[in-house]
Design an enzyme around this catalytic site. Structure first.
Site, short mmCIF file in Angstrom:
data_model
loop_
_atom_site.label_atom_id
_atom_site.label_comp_id
_atom_site.label_asym_id
_atom_site.label_seq_id
_atom_site.Cartn_x
_atom_site.Cartn_y
_atom_site.Cartn_z
N HIS A 302 0.83 -1.21 0.00
CA HIS A 302 0.00 0.00 0.00
C HIS A 302 0.87 1.27 0.00
CE1 HIS A 302 -3.65 2.35 1.23
NE2 HIS A 302 -2.74 3.12 1.79
N GLU A 303 1.79 1.34 0.93
CA GLU A 303 2.62 2.56 1.03
C GLU A 303 3.50 2.70 -0.21
OE1 GLU A 303 1.52 4.34 3.26
OE2 GLU A 303 0.55 2.78 4.45
N GLU A 325 -6.44 7.23 -1.31
CA GLU A 325 -6.62 6.08 -0.42
C GLU A 325 -7.50 4.99 -1.03
OE1 GLU A 325 -4.59 5.63 1.70
OE2 GLU A 325 -3.86 7.61 2.30
N1 TRP Z 1 -1.56 7.96 4.35
C1 TRP Z 1 -1.48 6.95 5.37
C2 TRP Z 1 -1.91 5.66 4.68
O1 TRP Z 1 -1.17 5.10 3.97
C3 TRP Z 1 -2.37 7.23 6.53
C4 TRP Z 1 -1.74 7.83 7.73
C5 TRP Z 1 -0.58 7.50 8.31
C6 TRP Z 1 -2.29 8.86 8.53
N2 TRP Z 1 -0.39 8.25 9.43
C7 TRP Z 1 -1.41 9.08 9.60
C8 TRP Z 1 -3.44 9.61 8.46
C9 TRP Z 1 -1.67 10.02 10.59
C10 TRP Z 1 -3.70 10.55 9.44
C11 TRP Z 1 -2.82 10.76 10.50
O2 TRP Z 1 -2.99 5.22 4.70
ZN ZN Z 2 -2.84 5.10 2.23
#
Ligand code: TRP
Ligand code: ZN
Length: 876
Positions: A302-303, A325
């Site tokens: 995912h990342e 997302e």
């Molecule tokens: N973008 C991150 C994901 O891959 C989500 C995320 C990670 C996030 N740390 C966070 C969202 C802190 C809000 C706050 O899904």
């Molecule tokens: Zn994400």
């Protein structure tokens, strides 16, 4: 109550930024009592909007030390510092804005911005954390190139990382050193990251399709260095997959992964420097279960996939969150499906969607995948944005077919590379590449709620036709009393009397195979199938092609038939769940007193079936969870549902005792742990058999559990045995194994979290005092989200019988913890409180008690914006 209600941010108020930032130069000095951030921003007026004379930079909890404009100190009359912004007056068309701030990472318990976790410095900037590091235009449509110089003590922090490529490093005075990083890709500030610590580095490499060599590096604390193999292997598989399936190649010379123990969510896709919650990246067979291996595989993917869907093409504003997302979850779940059993994967996602997302969609926080408003954006990182967002992308995939979908994604990436865009841009690329009109389909982006499809059918022997009518409706959600009809793909098959799929031919059309996808667009549509020689059993919504509730008056015999014959694995499973649900509901409502013998015979047949994938068998045998049963039941009585479910479980276990022992013996543990679908399926079946047998206090199974616990070479089997004993009535064995487990694993925080969660989720009576005792345990830590989740979260989210204890003790306990946590970590507090907001689902006495607990939270004088939003909406 708080003195003023937090401001609501609305999509319709979106305006382009009045200023842009081309280049950011950061110099971050890390000290033991704080950090100093020197920032230089190349700012210029945005040519496409009405000029403004004031520049407003976002900032939270910063101590401003200096402001300069083109290198000159700004006189006090030229700028204003307020709680959450710095305003510079009479801003020229372009200038270098210099800002020096002092911050306290050591005191940062919110885990947003720059903070310390187990001795290392790290950052979390999504969604609005960068403004806690320095003053900035902290919005995703402001994209800049970042150069980051980090300075710190060489001995304490030998590893200093930031986004992009390392361009310089040198020793400094007083035992300090600096490392400088440059990220060539313009990005929004939420993708900024920095790490400083004493970490070990694991090296690997990947050769891209075009033959470039990418250095892969994983940074962990020394005690975790043996836990990196799985994540690195998954990363390489994901990189290859994205090249093959989406034509996406990695774009920097280095890709880094860092594991940190204190993290609010799962992981973060910072450009070139992904930061992970330890629990979502570190694994060894001895310490991580199969479920954790799977979770790591999908989160690493995912990342990584965000590098294109999120980073190269990013979001214009946070209302577009599902753009990155939803699409990325769709990508990672297709990736996971390609690694193991596609059917089992689909079952897991749909199970989660129907349990958690459907519940959210029918509660007070229901929102479309592109919300129209929010108070606190971190509250909108929801199962709706993520999982329903992924289902919406999946529907586009089904409507277009794989080739046109790929043409659409190619066009999207090419057209918008380097831009901050909207969900509408995504849909338009899909339309332009395919020639399909998705106008009506766009309603999925702005209508909340779960549509319901009611199916009626009739068979006419004389004309050999089978008629199917599909009606759709969608219940009201907050702010949306009426819904327009949705456009959705509906896959189905028809089973003949021999259980085979019939050839499908719609009246007036050519034959279309044995499974087909119907386009549903109208409130009611009728389909007539011809040349049907006997009344068929319909297999509806195969593969769960749309995120909807399906109503059709299945008989139990029809469900039995589908369980043994449906060629669609997903629907076989679905039929098993519907049958079990129907039996449980009838018992709970007192309509039936005994467990229907047909369910027993279906399970018995499954246990003996060795033609079917054992992983699918394990899924089909799993009874619907209490959470899912509650979600299906209006005015739910938790205790009655729980008792009915237990009655089914124990009666199945009693009737199938010998079969269960036989299944246990038929799936012995192999000498070495392997992460393969085959071995995982065997472990799932083995541990399920053990749990069922222990539910009826089978002494022989207790022996098996003890020896499995003692001899296991992997955590799946060890924890499986422990959990089965903990949930059983064997109180003495329970305590012995729990004590032993802690003795053995106390040095490993991730395993201790499993130990906490097994106890906190146990339905055994008397859990609440036990939970309170766990919170006094030396290993419990209020400042660590994983610990909070593994005790309080597991109790309120998975231990539903005890959380919903009739005396309301579970609710007041939760309210108390939320109040306690809110000042230090509002994000976690707001997530923790959400089970209380579902009160409308329950019978009146329960609903009252839940609301009382919410009002207790609401009555707090200084509630965070995060918790305020959830609780106030939860009470409305
Ligand atoms: N973008 C991150 C994901 O891959 C989500 C995320 C990670 C996030 N740390 C966070 C969202 C802190 C809000 C706050 O899904
Ligand atoms: Zn994400």
């Amino acid at each position: 109550m708080r003195t003023s209600e937090p401001k609501t941010i609305r999509l319709k108020d979106y305006r382009e930024p009045p200023f842009l930032i081309d280049q950011v130069d950061l110099r971050v000095e890390l000290f033991e009592d704080g950090a100093r951030v020197h920032s230089r921003l190349d700012v210029r007026r945005n040519p496409s909007v009405q000029p403004e004379s004031e520049l407003h930079l976002d900032g939270e909890d910063l101590k401003l030390e200096e402001v300069t404009l083109n290198g000159e100190h700004l006189s006090a009359s030229r700028y204003v510092v307020e709680d959450s912004q710095l305003t510079i007056r009479d801003m020229p068309d372009s200038a270098v804005v210099g800002v020096v701030t002092w911050i306290k990472p050591q005191e940062n318990t919110r885990l947003e911005g720059l903070y310390k976790s187990s001795g290392m410095f790290c950052t979390q900037c999504e969604a609005e954390g960068f403004r806690r590091i320095t003053y900035y235009l902290d919005r995703p449509d402001v994209m800049a190139r970042f150069r980051t110089r980090i300075e710190a003590d060489l001995k304490r922090y030998p590893i200093l990382l930031a986004n992009g490529n390392e361009v310089d490093r040198s020793p400094l005075e007083e035992g300090r050193h600096q490392v400088t990083w440059e990220d060539p890709f313009p990005k929004p500030a939420y993708l900024f990251a920095l790490v400083g610590g004493d970490l070990v580095e694991r090296h690997d490499s990947f050769e891209t399709v075009s033959g470039r060599n990418v250095a892969l590096r994983m940074y962990v604390e020394p005690r975790n260095q043996e836990k990196c193999d799985h994540a690195l292997a998954a990363l390489k598989r994901a990189m290859r997959w994205d090249e093959e399936v989406y034509g996406r190649e990695y774009d920097l010379d280095v890709f880094m992964i860092v594991a940190v123990d204190d993290f609010n969510m799962g992981a973060m896709e910072n450009k070139g420097l992904n930061i992970f919650n330890s629990s979502c990246v570190l694994a060894s067979p001895e310490t991580a279960t199969d479920a954790i291996y799977d979770r790591i595989e999908s989160i690493v993917a995912h990342e990584y996939f965000h590098n294109w869907s999120g980073n190269r093409v990013t979001c214009r504003d946070w209302f577009q969150l599902s753009l990155k997302e939803g699409f990325t979850v769709f990508r990672d779940s297709e990736y996971s499906a390609d690694q193991g059993s596609r059917t089992v994967n689909r079952i897991d996602s749909v199970n989660m969607l129907r349990t958690a997302q459907f519940a959210e969609d029918s509660g007070p926080m229901a929102h479309p995948i592109r919300p129209a408003e929010y108070m606190e954006i971190t509250n909108f990182y929801t199962v709706t944005i993520y999982e329903k967002g992924a289902e919406v992308v999946r529907m586009i995939h089904s409507l277009l077919g794989p080739e046109l979908f790929r043409a659409g994604s190619d066009l999207y990436f090419e057209r918008h590379d380097g831009q901050a865009v909207t969900t509408d841009d995504f849909v338009r690329a899909m339309e332009d590449a395919s020639g399909r009109d998705l106008t009506q389909f766009r309603r999925w982006y702005d209508q909340a709620g779960t549509p319901e499809l009611a199916i009626e059918d009739s068979y006419d022997a004389a004309s050999q036709t089978y008629r199917l009518s599909i009606s759709q409706s969608c219940p009201p959600t907050p702010g949306q009393p009426e819904k327009a009809p949705f456009h959705l793909p509906f896959e189905l098959g028809l089973l003949g009397t021999d259980g085979q799929d019939l050839e499908l031919q719609l009246e007036g059309s050519e034959p279309s195979g044995r499974s087909m996808v119907l386009d549903i667009t109208e409130p009611r549509q009728e389909f007539v199938f011809t040349n049907i020689t006997a009344r068929p059993v319909p297999s509806l919504l195969r593969g769960f092609t749309a995120p909807v509730r399906l109503r059709y008056p299945w008989t139990r015999d029809q469900l039995m038939f589908l369980i043994s014959h449906d060629s669609d694995g997903f629907n076989r499973w679905d039929a098993s769940q519907r049958l079990a649900t129907d039996v449980i509901e009838a018992l709970a409502e007192g309509r039936e007193a005994e467990v229907d013998a047909r369910l027993v015979s279906a399970c018995s047949a499954l246990l003996k079936n060795d033609a079917l994938d054992p992983a699918l068998v394990a899924k089909m045998l799993s009874l619907p969870s209490l959470a899912y049963l509650i979600e299906l039941t209006p005015s739910a009585d938790v205790l009655k549902l729980h008792q009915a479910r237990e009655q089914v479980l124990t009666s199945l276990a009693r009737s199938l005792r010998d079969d269960l022992h036989e299944v246990y013996q038929r799936h012995p543990a192999p000498a070495a742990y392997r992460y393969t679908s085959e071995d995982m399926a065997a472990r799932a079946l083995r541990n399920m058999a053990l749990a069922w047998l222990l539910s009826i206090n089978d002494e022989q199974a207790l022996k098996l559990a003890r020896s499995q616990y003692g001899q296991a070479n992997n955590m799946t089997d060890r924890l499986g045995a422990l959990r089965a004993v903990v949930n059983s009535d064997f109180a003495e064995a329970r305590q012995t194994l729990l004590d032993d487990f802690y003795q053995q694993w106390q040095a490993d925080p991730q395993v201790v979290e499993l130990w906490f969660a097994v106890q906190a989720a146990s339905p055994q009576a008397g859990t609440l005092p036990h939970i309170k005792a766990l919170m006094e345990h030396a290993a419990f830590d209020w400042k660590n989200p994983n610990k909070v989740r593994s005790v309080i979260g597991a109790f309120a989210g998975q231990n539903l019988v005890n959380f919903h204890a009739p005396d309301g003790s579970g609710y007041s306990f939760l309210a108390e913890q939320v109040i306690r946590l809110d000042p230090s970590n509002p994000q976690i507090a707001a997530r923790l409180v959400s089970p209380l907001t579902r009160w409308k689902k329950f019978k009146p006495e329960t609903a009252d008690a839940m609301q009382r607990a919410l009002r207790e939270v609401m009555g707090q004088p200084k509630l965070s914006r995060d918790t305020y939003e959830i609780v106030s909406k939860g009470l409305s």
